[in-house]
Write a protein that holds these residues in place. Structure first.
Motif, PDB file in Angstrom:
ATOM      1  N   VAL A   1       0.837  -1.199   0.000  1.00  0.00           N
ATOM      2  CA  VAL A   1       0.000   0.000   0.000  1.00  0.00           C
ATOM      3  C   VAL A   1       0.875   1.253   0.000  1.00  0.00           C
ATOM      4  O   VAL A   1       0.595   2.226  -0.709  1.00  0.00           O
ATOM      5  CB  VAL A   1      -0.951   0.000   1.211  1.00  0.00           C
ATOM      6  N   ARG A   2       1.929   1.240   0.783  1.00  0.00           N
ATOM      7  CA  ARG A   2       2.794   2.418   0.849  1.00  0.00           C
ATOM      8  C   ARG A   2       3.406   2.735  -0.505  1.00  0.00           C
ATOM      9  O   ARG A   2       3.513   3.906  -0.892  1.00  0.00           O
ATOM     10  CB  ARG A   2       3.902   2.203   1.882  1.00  0.00           C
ATOM     11  N   MET A   3       3.809   1.690  -1.248  1.00  0.00           N
ATOM     12  CA  MET A   3       4.376   1.934  -2.571  1.00  0.00           C
ATOM     13  C   MET A   3       3.312   2.452  -3.522  1.00  0.00           C
ATOM     14  O   MET A   3       3.588   3.310  -4.372  1.00  0.00           O
ATOM     15  CB  MET A   3       5.006   0.661  -3.132  1.00  0.00           C
TER      16      MET A   3
ATOM     17  N   GLY B   1       1.444   7.545  -6.498  1.00  0.00           N
ATOM     18  CA  GLY B   1       0.309   8.423  -6.736  1.00  0.00           C
ATOM     19  C   GLY B   1      -1.055   7.778  -6.666  1.00  0.00           C
ATOM     20  O   GLY B   1      -2.066   8.442  -6.933  1.00  0.00           O
ATOM     21  N   ALA B   2      -1.131   6.492  -6.321  1.00  0.00           N
ATOM     22  CA  ALA B   2      -2.432   5.832  -6.193  1.00  0.00           C
ATOM     23  C   ALA B   2      -3.080   6.208  -4.866  1.00  0.00           C
ATOM     24  O   ALA B   2      -2.398   6.477  -3.872  1.00  0.00           O
ATOM     25  CB  ALA B   2      -2.265   4.321  -6.283  1.00  0.00           C
TER      26      ALA B   2
ATOM     27  N   ASP C   1      -7.833 -14.591   6.208  1.00  0.00           N
ATOM     28  CA  ASP C   1      -6.863 -14.026   7.141  1.00  0.00           C
ATOM     29  C   ASP C   1      -5.876 -13.084   6.459  1.00  0.00           C
ATOM     30  O   ASP C   1      -4.864 -12.705   7.055  1.00  0.00           O
ATOM     31  CB  ASP C   1      -6.100 -15.145   7.871  1.00  0.00           C
ATOM     32  N   LEU C   2      -6.177 -12.686   5.213  1.00  0.00           N
ATOM     33  CA  LEU C   2      -5.341 -11.737   4.484  1.00  0.00           C
ATOM     34  C   LEU C   2      -6.172 -10.522   4.091  1.00  0.00           C
ATOM     35  O   LEU C   2      -7.351 -10.646   3.792  1.00  0.00           O
ATOM     36  CB  LEU C   2      -4.740 -12.374   3.231  1.00  0.00           C
ATOM     37  N   ILE C   3      -5.547  -9.361   4.106  1.00  0.00           N
ATOM     38  CA  ILE C   3      -6.237  -8.112   3.774  1.00  0.00           C
ATOM     39  C   ILE C   3      -5.674  -7.535   2.489  1.00  0.00           C
ATOM     40  O   ILE C   3      -4.461  -7.497   2.292  1.00  0.00           O
ATOM     41  CB  ILE C   3      -6.084  -7.078   4.907  1.00  0.00           C
ATOM     42  N   ALA C   4      -6.565  -7.099   1.606  1.00  0.00           N
ATOM     43  CA  ALA C   4      -6.173  -6.422   0.376  1.00  0.00           C
ATOM     44  C   ALA C   4      -6.827  -5.051   0.330  1.00  0.00           C
ATOM     45  O   ALA C   4      -7.944  -4.869   0.823  1.00  0.00           O
ATOM     46  CB  ALA C   4      -6.588  -7.251  -0.845  1.00  0.00           C
ATOM     47  N   THR C   5      -6.130  -4.095  -0.265  1.00  0.00           N
ATOM     48  CA  THR C   5      -6.622  -2.727  -0.359  1.00  0.00           C
ATOM     49  C   THR C   5      -6.785  -2.341  -1.820  1.00  0.00           C
ATOM     50  O   THR C   5      -5.839  -2.469  -2.610  1.00  0.00           O
ATOM     51  CB  THR C   5      -5.646  -1.746   0.318  1.00  0.00           C
TER      52      THR C   5
END
Length: 239
Positions: free
Chosen positions: A149-151, A156-157, A175-179
């Motif tokens: 997410v930081r990258m 610019g996203a 048990d995994l999170i996606a953004t």
């Protein structure tokens, strides 16, 4: 020596298969056995660009990603992954396609051999943004793991907070999170960090170059060839 190149998926099926095999091994290490990226119809799609990281002499694949253009009749992986959780993703992607063309940067991975060098996050994300200038798109969707997410923000996203739980989904397993994120201004990158924008514009102006990259585990030299050969702009613009 490590090198990275970009090509249309239909132009190098052998390299595509190596990319698939490497990605599958990494996913299995993390206990992921079912994911939309396992659908490999993109291999026959002239609208899919493959970013491949290789060891120069042996041609051993060390990582990669795909930039898939959205075209009528072929959904993006993020649509297939999220529509059962939030149908708004379908209209969001459709509107982006109509508003200048859109795509998805997906299937990012790197081998354990180069873990910690920043290839699977920083470099591949940067290249995805850089090569967008060669394509008829103005935006890029990406479904990020917590560590990427930081990258995404650096290039610019922004998080699509209207989707899911403020942009968050339990995916590809509970048990995994996606953004869900969207880079909506490929040309100008107004939301990108200044240093990242400078690097991306340099890769656009000089797509064939060698750079001394600095990752969390130190420095390494990387040869870039980001020219997409056999690219017919009119052809890929047709739906």
């Amino acid at each position: 020596m490590i090198e990275v190149r970009v090509f249309r998926a239909i132009d190098d099926p052998d390299a595509c298969q190596k990319y698939i095999d490497g990605h599958r091994r990494i996913l299995e290490i993390h206990g992921v056995t079912k994911i939309t990226s396992y659908k490999h119809d993109w291999m026959n799609d002239k609208h899919t660009m493959v970013i491949l990281v290789e060891e120069q002499e042996s041609k051993r694949v060390l990582g990669g990603a795909r930039l898939q253009l959205r075209r009528s009749g072929m959904s993006l992986p993020i649509e297939l992954a999220l529509y059962k959780y939030d149908e708004k993703i379908l209209n969001m992607v459709r509107d982006a396609e109509l508003n200048g063309g859109t795509s998805e940067l997906c299937g990012l991975w790197n081998s354990m051999e180069v873990a910690g060098m920043g290839i699977g996050s920083y470099i591949l994300s940067r290249i995805g943004a850089a090569i967008s200038s060669q394509l008829p798109i103005t935006s890029i969707f990406v479904l990020c793991s917590p560590v990427t997410v930081r990258m995404g923000r650096r290039v610019g996203a922004v998080v699509e907070s209207t989707l899911g739980n403020n942009g968050l989904f339990y995916y590809p397993k509970d048990d995994l999170i996606a953004t869900a994120m969207l880079l909506s201004d490929c040309d100008t990158l107004v939301n990108a960090d200044a240093s990242e924008r400078e690097l991306i514009f340099d890769l656009r102006a000089n797509p064939i170059q060698s750079r001394l990259e600095r990752g969390p585990k130190g420095q390494f030299e990387l040869n870039y060839d980001l020219v997409i050969n056999q690219l017919d702009y009119h052809d890929i613009s047709n739906k």
